[in-house]
Design a protein around this motif. Structure first.
Motif, PDB file in Angstrom:
ATOM      1  N   ILE A 252      -7.034  12.677   0.977  1.00 46.09           N
ATOM      2  CA  ILE A 252      -5.719  12.781  -0.326  1.00 46.09           C
ATOM      3  C   ILE A 252      -6.966  13.017  -1.739  1.00 46.09           C
ATOM      4  O   ILE A 252      -6.856  14.352  -1.977  1.00 46.09           O
ATOM      5  CB  ILE A 252      -5.123  11.749  -0.786  1.00 46.09           C
ATOM      6  CG1 ILE A 252      -3.944  11.824   0.231  1.00 46.09           C
ATOM      7  CG2 ILE A 252      -4.736  11.874  -2.163  1.00 46.09           C
ATOM      8  CD1 ILE A 252      -3.612  10.259  -0.021  1.00 46.09           C
ATOM      9  N   ARG A 253      -8.797  12.346  -1.342  1.00 42.92           N
ATOM     10  CA  ARG A 253      -9.148  12.774  -2.271  1.00 42.92           C
ATOM     11  C   ARG A 253     -10.291  14.508  -1.917  1.00 42.92           C
ATOM     12  O   ARG A 253     -10.039  15.049  -2.770  1.00 42.92           O
ATOM     13  CB  ARG A 253     -10.177  12.057  -2.781  1.00 42.92           C
ATOM     14  CG  ARG A 253      -9.790  10.757  -2.774  1.00 42.92           C
ATOM     15  CD  ARG A 253     -11.597   9.755  -3.128  1.00 42.92           C
ATOM     16  NE  ARG A 253     -10.974   8.267  -3.364  1.00 42.92           N
ATOM     17  CZ  ARG A 253     -10.779   7.898  -4.298  1.00 42.92           C
ATOM     18  NH1 ARG A 253     -11.707   8.109  -5.622  1.00 42.92           N
ATOM     19  NH2 ARG A 253     -11.341   5.971  -4.473  1.00 42.92           N
TER      20      ARG A 253
ATOM     21  N   THR B  59       0.752  -1.471  -0.084  1.00 46.84           N
ATOM     22  CA  THR B  59       0.275   0.006   0.230  1.00 46.84           C
ATOM     23  C   THR B  59       0.969   1.338  -0.507  1.00 46.84           C
ATOM     24  O   THR B  59       0.663   2.322  -1.100  1.00 46.84           O
ATOM     25  CB  THR B  59      -0.981  -0.044   1.418  1.00 46.84           C
ATOM     26  OG1 THR B  59      -1.388  -1.337   1.179  1.00 46.84           O
ATOM     27  CG2 THR B  59      -2.079   1.768   1.141  1.00 46.84           C
TER      28      THR B  59
ATOM     29  N   LEU C 154      -6.447   6.421  -7.056  1.00 44.71           N
ATOM     30  CA  LEU C 154      -7.080   6.429  -5.511  1.00 44.71           C
ATOM     31  C   LEU C 154      -8.133   5.318  -5.602  1.00 44.71           C
ATOM     32  O   LEU C 154      -7.977   4.034  -4.534  1.00 44.71           O
ATOM     33  CB  LEU C 154      -7.555   7.605  -4.939  1.00 44.71           C
ATOM     34  CG  LEU C 154      -6.661   8.502  -5.143  1.00 44.71           C
ATOM     35  CD1 LEU C 154      -7.169   9.762  -5.009  1.00 44.71           C
ATOM     36  CD2 LEU C 154      -5.168   8.179  -4.644  1.00 44.71           C
TER      37      LEU C 154
ATOM     38  N   LEU D  79       1.096   4.049  -3.179  1.00 41.55           N
ATOM     39  CA  LEU D  79       0.928   5.671  -2.438  1.00 41.55           C
ATOM     40  C   LEU D  79       1.939   6.262  -2.788  1.00 41.55           C
ATOM     41  O   LEU D  79       2.018   7.171  -3.363  1.00 41.55           O
ATOM     42  CB  LEU D  79       0.599   5.647  -1.056  1.00 41.55           C
ATOM     43  CG  LEU D  79      -0.964   5.211  -0.655  1.00 41.55           C
ATOM     44  CD1 LEU D  79      -0.818   5.173   0.725  1.00 41.55           C
ATOM     45  CD2 LEU D  79      -2.093   6.443  -1.146  1.00 41.55           C
TER      46      LEU D  79
ATOM     47  N   VAL E 252      -6.577   1.789  -5.426  1.00 40.85           N
ATOM     48  CA  VAL E 252      -5.419   1.356  -3.770  1.00 40.85           C
ATOM     49  C   VAL E 252      -6.813   1.576  -3.497  1.00 40.85           C
ATOM     50  O   VAL E 252      -6.945   0.699  -1.469  1.00 40.85           O
ATOM     51  CB  VAL E 252      -5.134   2.918  -3.103  1.00 40.85           C
ATOM     52  CG1 VAL E 252      -4.298   2.774  -1.809  1.00 40.85           C
ATOM     53  CG2 VAL E 252      -3.628   3.330  -4.214  1.00 40.85           C
ATOM     54  N   VAL E 253      -7.323   2.294  -2.220  1.00 47.27           N
ATOM     55  CA  VAL E 253      -8.384   1.947  -1.573  1.00 47.27           C
ATOM     56  C   VAL E 253      -9.112   0.459  -1.752  1.00 47.27           C
ATOM     57  O   VAL E 253      -9.581  -0.319  -0.398  1.00 47.27           O
ATOM     58  CB  VAL E 253      -9.727   2.721  -1.843  1.00 47.27           C
ATOM     59  CG1 VAL E 253     -10.972   2.659  -0.767  1.00 47.27           C
ATOM     60  CG2 VAL E 253      -9.027   4.008  -1.100  1.00 47.27           C
TER      61      VAL E 253
ATOM     62  N   VAL F  76      -6.193   8.230   2.235  1.00 51.13           N
ATOM     63  CA  VAL F  76      -6.918   8.274   0.837  1.00 51.13           C
ATOM     64  C   VAL F  76      -8.310   8.267   0.435  1.00 51.13           C
ATOM     65  O   VAL F  76      -8.369   9.920  -0.310  1.00 51.13           O
ATOM     66  CB  VAL F  76      -6.728   6.617  -0.285  1.00 51.13           C
ATOM     67  CG1 VAL F  76      -6.874   6.987  -1.025  1.00 51.13           C
ATOM     68  CG2 VAL F  76      -5.331   6.355  -0.237  1.00 51.13           C
ATOM     69  N   ASP F  77      -8.965   8.018   1.092  1.00 52.48           N
ATOM     70  CA  ASP F  77     -10.901   7.722   0.818  1.00 52.48           C
ATOM     71  C   ASP F  77     -10.911   9.516   1.284  1.00 52.48           C
ATOM     72  O   ASP F  77     -11.867  10.154   0.833  1.00 52.48           O
ATOM     73  CB  ASP F  77     -11.744   6.842   1.596  1.00 52.48           C
ATOM     74  CG  ASP F  77     -12.083   5.877   0.497  1.00 52.48           C
ATOM     75  OD1 ASP F  77     -11.891   6.703  -0.424  1.00 52.48           O
ATOM     76  OD2 ASP F  77     -13.019   5.650   1.386  1.00 52.48           O
TER      77      ASP F  77
ATOM     78  N   GLU G 250      -6.653   3.939   4.493  1.00 54.43           N
ATOM     79  CA  GLU G 250      -8.090   3.872   3.701  1.00 54.43           C
ATOM     80  C   GLU G 250      -8.853   4.745   4.205  1.00 54.43           C
ATOM     81  O   GLU G 250      -9.255   5.539   3.107  1.00 54.43           O
ATOM     82  CB  GLU G 250      -8.535   2.379   3.519  1.00 54.43           C
ATOM     83  CG  GLU G 250      -9.982   2.324   3.202  1.00 54.43           C
ATOM     84  CD  GLU G 250     -11.009   1.074   3.482  1.00 54.43           C
ATOM     85  OE1 GLU G 250     -11.339   0.564   2.341  1.00 54.43           O
ATOM     86  OE2 GLU G 250     -11.109   1.026   4.949  1.00 54.43           O
TER      87      GLU G 250
ATOM     88  N   CYS H  58       0.251  11.988  -1.972  1.00 60.93           N
ATOM     89  CA  CYS H  58      -0.080  10.442  -1.719  1.00 60.93           C
ATOM     90  C   CYS H  58       0.968   9.809  -0.616  1.00 60.93           C
ATOM     91  O   CYS H  58       0.924   8.392  -0.459  1.00 60.93           O
ATOM     92  CB  CYS H  58      -0.246   9.822  -2.408  1.00 60.93           C
ATOM     93  SG  CYS H  58      -1.481  10.435  -3.786  1.00 60.93           S
TER      94      CYS H  58
END
Length: 161
Positions: free
Chosen positions: A102-103, A49, A124, A53, A127-128, A98-99, A95, A65
């Motif tokens: 970063i979004r 992971t 992304l 990233l 990755v999730v 990212v969710d 998670e 990331c």
């Protein structure tokens, strides 16, 4: 690589040879191939992971990331936090990183073309999806990176919650 073969463990190198060989197999693949290969290996999901990233930073995703940078901490504090938590907790935190974080940086950041935004969200999402598959598998239930001093539990307190 410090997560695969920590320097204090170099006295027992054969233990980490297999992990390093698995990592070598995914090193030069694209993101989709990395996910496919990583699910078939015994490589620690947290390592994969973080590698994904790091690869996405400034390639497919226009914000950083790299986990410790995205969390706004030093690499030393981040490593101590990794060593004091098991894989499930770390994967859940990545998670969430990212969710949510970063979004939101992508949405709030500079103007992107719709194609760039679509590519970033797709990468992304990959990755999730990988993290979700790892969390569902039983192999990540009891894996830990090691034990660190008790004080390291508060290092990323605000980030983990």
């Amino acid at each position: 690589l410090h997560l695969i073969a920590p320097k204090e463990s170099f006295a027992f190198p054969p233990k980490y040879y297999a992990d390093l060989r698995h990592f070598k197999r995914i090193l030069f693949l694209d993101e989709k191939a990395i996910v496919e290969k990583a699910l078939d290996t015994s490589l620690e999901p947290v390592v994969t992971t973080q590698f994904l990233l790091s690869r996405l930073s400034n390639r497919a995703v226009p914000v950083t990331c790299v986990p410790y940078k995205a969390l706004g901490t030093s690499i030393g504090k981040y490593n101590r936090w990794l060593q004091s938590h098991d894989s499930k907790i770390i994967l859940k935190r990545l998670e969430k990183l990212v969710d949510e974080e970063i979004r939101s940086k992508i949405r709030d950041g500079r103007a992107l073309s719709s194609a760039s935004m679509k590519q970033a969200n797709s990468s992304l999402g990959l990755v999730v999806e990988y993290i979700g598959k790892c969390l569902q598998s039983s192999s990540t239930t009891a894996t830990s990176f090691g034990s660190a001093p008790a004080s390291s539990e508060v290092i990323l307190q605000q980030s983990v919650s």
